[in-house]
Design a protein around this motif. Sequence first.
Motif, PDB file in Angstrom:
ATOM      1  N   PHE A  70      37.297  -3.361  12.930  1.00 24.30           N
ATOM      2  CA  PHE A  70      38.505  -2.612  12.599  1.00 24.30           C
ATOM      3  C   PHE A  70      39.618  -2.878  13.605  1.00 24.30           C
ATOM      4  CE2 PHE A  70      35.867   0.097   9.831  1.00 24.30           C
ATOM      5  CZ  PHE A  70      36.727   0.203   8.747  1.00 24.30           C
ATOM      6  N   PHE A  71      39.271  -2.908  14.888  1.00 25.37           N
ATOM      7  CA  PHE A  71      40.278  -3.101  15.926  1.00 25.37           C
ATOM      8  C   PHE A  71      40.925  -4.474  15.819  1.00 25.37           C
ATOM      9  CE2 PHE A  71      41.560  -4.088  20.319  1.00 25.37           C
ATOM     10  CZ  PHE A  71      42.425  -3.032  20.533  1.00 25.37           C
ATOM     11  N   PHE A  72      40.119  -5.525  15.801  1.00 22.25           N
ATOM     12  CA  PHE A  72      40.671  -6.879  15.727  1.00 22.25           C
ATOM     13  C   PHE A  72      41.253  -7.175  14.349  1.00 22.25           C
ATOM     14  CE2 PHE A  72      37.661  -7.502  19.329  1.00 22.25           C
ATOM     15  CZ  PHE A  72      38.624  -7.772  20.270  1.00 22.25           C
ATOM     16  N   GLY A  73      40.669  -6.590  13.308  1.00 18.83           N
ATOM     17  CA  GLY A  73      41.248  -6.731  11.969  1.00 18.83           C
ATOM     18  C   GLY A  73      42.630  -6.106  11.897  1.00 18.83           C
ATOM     19  N   GLY A  74      42.799  -4.973  12.559  1.00 20.82           N
ATOM     20  CA  GLY A  74      44.120  -4.344  12.611  1.00 20.82           C
ATOM     21  C   GLY A  74      45.130  -5.212  13.318  1.00 20.82           C
ATOM     22  N   ILE A  75      44.700  -5.873  14.386  1.00 21.08           N
ATOM     23  CA  ILE A  75      45.607  -6.786  15.097  1.00 21.08           C
ATOM     24  C   ILE A  75      46.022  -7.936  14.180  1.00 21.08           C
ATOM     25  CG2 ILE A  75      45.765  -8.442  16.994  1.00 21.08           C
ATOM     26  CD1 ILE A  75      44.005  -6.526  18.618  1.00 21.08           C
ATOM     27  N   ILE A  76      45.077  -8.474  13.440  1.00 21.42           N
ATOM     28  CA  ILE A  76      45.387  -9.582  12.525  1.00 21.42           C
ATOM     29  C   ILE A  76      46.320  -9.115  11.415  1.00 21.42           C
ATOM     30  CG2 ILE A  76      44.360 -11.124  10.803  1.00 21.42           C
ATOM     31  CD1 ILE A  76      41.940 -11.338  12.723  1.00 21.42           C
ATOM     32  N   VAL A  77      46.083  -7.911  10.892  1.00 21.41           N
ATOM     33  CA  VAL A  77      46.955  -7.381   9.843  1.00 21.41           C
ATOM     34  C   VAL A  77      48.369  -7.158  10.373  1.00 21.41           C
ATOM     35  CG1 VAL A  77      47.327  -5.376   8.337  1.00 21.41           C
ATOM     36  CG2 VAL A  77      45.069  -6.397   8.495  1.00 21.41           C
ATOM     37  N   VAL A  78      48.500  -6.723  11.622  1.00 19.13           N
ATOM     38  CA  VAL A  78      49.833  -6.580  12.233  1.00 19.13           C
ATOM     39  C   VAL A  78      50.499  -7.946  12.328  1.00 19.13           C
ATOM     40  CG1 VAL A  78      51.035  -6.071  14.398  1.00 19.13           C
ATOM     41  CG2 VAL A  78      49.401  -4.440  13.498  1.00 19.13           C
ATOM     42  N   LEU A  79      49.758  -8.959  12.757  1.00 15.10           N
ATOM     43  CA  LEU A  79      50.327 -10.300  12.883  1.00 15.10           C
ATOM     44  C   LEU A  79      50.709 -10.898  11.531  1.00 15.10           C
ATOM     45  CD1 LEU A  79      48.004 -11.795  15.639  1.00 15.10           C
ATOM     46  CD2 LEU A  79      50.375 -11.056  15.882  1.00 15.10           C
ATOM     47  N   ILE A  80      49.979 -10.530  10.481  1.00 14.01           N
ATOM     48  CA  ILE A  80      50.294 -11.032   9.140  1.00 14.01           C
ATOM     49  C   ILE A  80      51.610 -10.437   8.657  1.00 14.01           C
ATOM     50  CG2 ILE A  80      49.571 -10.896   6.713  1.00 14.01           C
ATOM     51  CD1 ILE A  80      46.709 -11.280   7.674  1.00 14.01           C
ATOM     52  N   GLY A  81      51.868  -9.191   9.028  1.00 11.50           N
ATOM     53  CA  GLY A  81      53.150  -8.615   8.620  1.00 11.50           C
ATOM     54  C   GLY A  81      53.071  -7.221   8.021  1.00 11.50           C
ATOM     55  N   TRP A  82      51.923  -6.569   8.082  1.00  5.58           N
ATOM     56  CA  TRP A  82      51.788  -5.201   7.599  1.00  5.58           C
ATOM     57  C   TRP A  82      51.498  -4.294   8.789  1.00  5.58           C
ATOM     58  CZ3 TRP A  82      48.047  -5.928   2.874  1.00  5.58           C
ATOM     59  CH2 TRP A  82      48.712  -6.654   1.884  1.00  5.58           C
ATOM     60  N   PRO A  83      52.508  -3.945   9.555  1.00  2.00           N
ATOM     61  CA  PRO A  83      52.276  -3.238  10.817  1.00  2.00           C
ATOM     62  C   PRO A  83      51.715  -1.826  10.666  1.00  2.00           C
ATOM     63  CG  PRO A  83      54.622  -3.465  10.421  1.00  2.00           C
ATOM     64  CD  PRO A  83      53.928  -4.251   9.364  1.00  2.00           C
ATOM     65  N   ILE A  84      52.121  -1.091   9.644  1.00  2.00           N
ATOM     66  CA  ILE A  84      51.640   0.292   9.502  1.00  2.00           C
ATOM     67  C   ILE A  84      50.145   0.299   9.174  1.00  2.00           C
ATOM     68  CG2 ILE A  84      51.888   2.427   8.186  1.00  2.00           C
ATOM     69  CD1 ILE A  84      54.859   1.740   7.898  1.00  2.00           C
ATOM     70  N   LEU A  89      44.375   0.757  11.056  1.00  2.00           N
ATOM     71  CA  LEU A  89      43.064   0.125  11.276  1.00  2.00           C
ATOM     72  C   LEU A  89      42.747   0.024  12.762  1.00  2.00           C
ATOM     73  CD1 LEU A  89      43.206  -2.781   8.679  1.00  2.00           C
ATOM     74  CD2 LEU A  89      41.837  -0.707   8.535  1.00  2.00           C
ATOM     75  N   GLU A  90      43.747  -0.351  13.543  1.00  2.00           N
ATOM     76  CA  GLU A  90      43.566  -0.479  14.989  1.00  2.00           C
ATOM     77  C   GLU A  90      43.214   0.847  15.647  1.00  2.00           C
ATOM     78  OE1 GLU A  90      46.175  -2.579  17.976  1.00  2.00           O
ATOM     79  OE2 GLU A  90      46.949  -3.282  16.047  1.00  2.00           O
ATOM     80  N   LEU A  91      43.934   1.895  15.283  1.00  2.00           N
ATOM     81  CA  LEU A  91      43.664   3.215  15.865  1.00  2.00           C
ATOM     82  C   LEU A  91      42.263   3.700  15.525  1.00  2.00           C
ATOM     83  CD1 LEU A  91      47.061   5.064  15.403  1.00  2.00           C
ATOM     84  CD2 LEU A  91      45.976   4.384  17.536  1.00  2.00           C
ATOM     85  N   TYR A  92      41.838   3.470  14.290  1.00  2.00           N
ATOM     86  CA  TYR A  92      40.480   3.860  13.907  1.00  2.00           C
ATOM     87  C   TYR A  92      39.447   3.077  14.727  1.00  2.00           C
ATOM     88  CZ  TYR A  92      36.368   4.757  11.077  1.00  2.00           C
ATOM     89  OH  TYR A  92      35.108   5.112  10.666  1.00  2.00           O
ATOM     90  N   GLY A  93      39.655   1.771  14.853  1.00  2.00           N
ATOM     91  CA  GLY A  93      38.743   0.963  15.658  1.00  2.00           C
ATOM     92  C   GLY A  93      38.776   1.345  17.123  1.00  2.00           C
TER      93      GLY A  93
END
Length: 143
Positions: A70-84, A89-93
């Motif tokens: 969840f933590f690293f997936g959230g980082i990847i999702v932020v980098l892709i362009g969906w920051p919220i 995901l990052e906070l949950y991880g």
Amino acid sequence: MFQPTESQKIGIGLVGIGGFFLFLGIVLLFDKGLLAIGNILFISGIAFIVGLDKTRRFFFQSNKLKASGFFFGGIIVVLIGWPIVGMILELYGFFLLFKGFFPFVIEFLRRIPGLGLILNLPFISSVSIFFVLCSPCRYTWMQ
């Protein structure tokens, strides 16, 4: 008294600056550039504080793979362009990864003169007690 090494001092600075960039990225309406920089600085700061091998072992333990995902997936999702979505995901991880440390952090913060008074207020104290009682390491912490 704990005396940090030079690399640990650098790591503490990186974690602090990373936290500042994360805060600034959230305040500026989830700016993905600031959030990405904050994430990179935060993770590299942790690696400087505890070392690369211990960081790798911490994030990739078999019982923490879901939280790390969840933590690293959230980082990847932020980098892709969906920051919220990425920050959620990052906070949950982050919560799953570091929930064992919350009682120690709260107890440390209670010993700081000005902050201890605030943390001992009735409502805030009950919230901090909730973190202590819901922690997986509550038995070793209370002994």
